[in-house]
Design a protein around this motif. Sequence first.
Motif, mmCIF file in Angstrom:
data_model
loop_
_atom_site.group_PDB
_atom_site.id
_atom_site.type_symbol
_atom_site.label_atom_id
_atom_site.label_comp_id
_atom_site.label_asym_id
_atom_site.label_seq_id
_atom_site.Cartn_x
_atom_site.Cartn_y
_atom_site.Cartn_z
ATOM 1 N N GLU A 112 -6.678 4.925 -10.471
ATOM 2 C CA GLU A 112 -6.794 5.986 -9.469
ATOM 3 C C GLU A 112 -6.770 7.373 -10.114
ATOM 4 O OE1 GLU A 112 -7.490 5.596 -6.131
ATOM 5 O OE2 GLU A 112 -7.803 3.542 -6.825
ATOM 6 N N LEU A 113 -5.907 7.568 -11.095
ATOM 7 C CA LEU A 113 -5.859 8.867 -11.775
ATOM 8 C C LEU A 113 -7.161 9.143 -12.515
ATOM 9 C CD1 LEU A 113 -2.196 8.829 -13.099
ATOM 10 C CD2 LEU A 113 -3.111 10.317 -11.303
ATOM 11 N N LYS A 121 0.832 -1.205 0.000
ATOM 12 C CA LYS A 121 0.000 0.000 0.000
ATOM 13 C C LYS A 121 0.866 1.253 0.000
ATOM 14 C CE LYS A 121 -4.190 -1.752 2.110
ATOM 15 N NZ LYS A 121 -5.187 -1.580 3.157
ATOM 16 N N GLU A 122 1.971 1.203 0.732
ATOM 17 C CA GLU A 122 2.870 2.362 0.802
ATOM 18 C C GLU A 122 3.502 2.645 -0.566
ATOM 19 O OE1 GLU A 122 4.364 5.682 2.198
ATOM 20 O OE2 GLU A 122 3.038 4.408 3.371
ATOM 21 N N GLU A 123 3.896 1.589 -1.270
ATOM 22 C CA GLU A 123 4.464 1.766 -2.612
ATOM 23 C C GLU A 123 3.426 2.350 -3.563
ATOM 24 O OE1 GLU A 123 7.807 -1.739 -2.935
ATOM 25 O OE2 GLU A 123 5.695 -2.311 -3.058
ATOM 26 N N LYS A 124 2.185 1.887 -3.458
ATOM 27 C CA LYS A 124 1.109 2.419 -4.301
ATOM 28 C C LYS A 124 0.865 3.886 -3.996
ATOM 29 C CE LYS A 124 -1.539 -1.797 -5.172
ATOM 30 N NZ LYS A 124 -2.823 -2.465 -4.939
ATOM 31 N N LYS A 125 0.812 4.212 -2.720
ATOM 32 C CA LYS A 125 0.575 5.596 -2.302
ATOM 33 C C LYS A 125 1.697 6.505 -2.814
ATOM 34 C CE LYS A 125 -0.118 8.331 1.882
ATOM 35 N NZ LYS A 125 -0.167 8.309 3.345
ATOM 36 N N GLU A 126 2.926 6.062 -2.677
ATOM 37 C CA GLU A 126 4.076 6.849 -3.130
ATOM 38 C C GLU A 126 4.055 7.014 -4.651
ATOM 39 O OE1 GLU A 126 8.930 6.538 -3.221
ATOM 40 O OE2 GLU A 126 7.861 5.529 -1.601
ATOM 41 N N ALA A 127 3.763 5.950 -5.371
ATOM 42 C CA ALA A 127 3.725 6.016 -6.836
ATOM 43 C C ALA A 127 2.599 6.948 -7.301
ATOM 44 C CB ALA A 127 3.538 4.625 -7.432
ATOM 45 N N LEU A 128 1.446 6.889 -6.637
ATOM 46 C CA LEU A 128 0.335 7.770 -7.004
ATOM 47 C C LEU A 128 0.712 9.219 -6.758
ATOM 48 C CD1 LEU A 128 -2.537 8.162 -8.021
ATOM 49 C CD2 LEU A 128 -3.342 7.764 -5.675
ATOM 50 N N ALA A 152 -13.537 13.006 -10.706
ATOM 51 C CA ALA A 152 -14.015 13.744 -9.539
ATOM 52 C C ALA A 152 -13.457 15.172 -9.500
ATOM 53 C CB ALA A 152 -13.635 12.997 -8.265
ATOM 54 N N ASN A 153 -12.764 15.577 -10.562
ATOM 55 C CA ASN A 153 -12.153 16.920 -10.653
ATOM 56 C C ASN A 153 -11.158 17.200 -9.534
ATOM 57 O OD1 ASN A 153 -13.490 17.761 -13.049
ATOM 58 N ND2 ASN A 153 -15.344 18.048 -11.839
ATOM 59 N N LYS A 154 -10.458 16.163 -9.081
ATOM 60 C CA LYS A 154 -9.440 16.340 -8.052
ATOM 61 C C LYS A 154 -8.071 16.631 -8.647
ATOM 62 C CE LYS A 154 -11.752 13.661 -4.513
ATOM 63 N NZ LYS A 154 -11.668 12.520 -3.594
ATOM 64 N N ILE A 155 -7.914 16.351 -9.932
ATOM 65 C CA ILE A 155 -6.697 16.708 -10.658
ATOM 66 C C ILE A 155 -7.139 17.403 -11.939
ATOM 67 C CG2 ILE A 155 -5.205 14.892 -9.724
ATOM 68 C CD1 ILE A 155 -5.728 13.265 -12.280
ATOM 69 N N ASN A 156 -6.297 18.305 -12.439
ATOM 70 C CA ASN A 156 -6.702 19.032 -13.644
ATOM 71 C C ASN A 156 -5.689 18.919 -14.777
ATOM 72 O OD1 ASN A 156 -4.729 20.657 -12.668
ATOM 73 N ND2 ASN A 156 -6.009 22.444 -12.316
ATOM 74 N N PHE A 157 -4.786 17.943 -14.700
ATOM 75 C CA PHE A 157 -3.852 17.735 -15.815
ATOM 76 C C PHE A 157 -4.377 16.656 -16.749
ATOM 77 C CE2 PHE A 157 -2.234 15.463 -12.063
ATOM 78 C CZ PHE A 157 -2.126 14.166 -12.529
ATOM 79 N N GLY A 204 1.012 -0.103 -12.517
ATOM 80 C CA GLY A 204 0.585 0.777 -13.608
ATOM 81 C C GLY A 204 -0.925 0.813 -13.746
ATOM 82 N N ARG A 205 -1.571 -0.343 -13.694
ATOM 83 C CA ARG A 205 -3.044 -0.387 -13.774
ATOM 84 C C ARG A 205 -3.676 0.318 -12.584
ATOM 85 N NH1 ARG A 205 -1.736 -5.363 -16.013
ATOM 86 N NH2 ARG A 205 -1.901 -6.468 -14.039
ATOM 87 N N TYR A 206 -3.078 0.164 -11.414
ATOM 88 C CA TYR A 206 -3.569 0.862 -10.225
ATOM 89 C C TYR A 206 -3.490 2.380 -10.433
ATOM 90 C CZ TYR A 206 -3.507 2.947 -5.589
ATOM 91 O OH TYR A 206 -3.752 3.759 -4.509
ATOM 92 N N LEU A 207 -2.358 2.859 -10.925
ATOM 93 C CA LEU A 207 -2.194 4.301 -11.149
ATOM 94 C C LEU A 207 -3.212 4.819 -12.156
ATOM 95 C CD1 LEU A 207 1.698 4.659 -11.245
ATOM 96 C CD2 LEU A 207 0.141 5.292 -9.387
ATOM 97 N N ILE A 208 -3.406 4.085 -13.243
ATOM 98 C CA ILE A 208 -4.379 4.503 -14.256
ATOM 99 C C ILE A 208 -5.770 4.584 -13.645
ATOM 100 C CG2 ILE A 208 -5.546 3.784 -16.380
ATOM 101 C CD1 ILE A 208 -2.757 2.585 -17.225
#
Length: 64
Positions: free
Chosen positions: A46-47, A4-11, A53-58, A40-44
Amino acid sequence: MTTKEEKKEALQNAIDEGNEYDYISWDGLLDLCDEDMVLGRYLIKELKKMKDANKINFDISEIV
């Protein structure tokens, strides 16, 4: 196995990169997860949720 920590850091790294460059590329994503496609699938996923949810705007259109 990815912790979970690696996922959180990568995100957070993906968000930081997206904010810095106004987008995240496929190559950038692969660099962040060291080509570990489970991560990679996790990051996709979550992003995409954050973008919806308009939490990121890039731009994430290259990875979804």
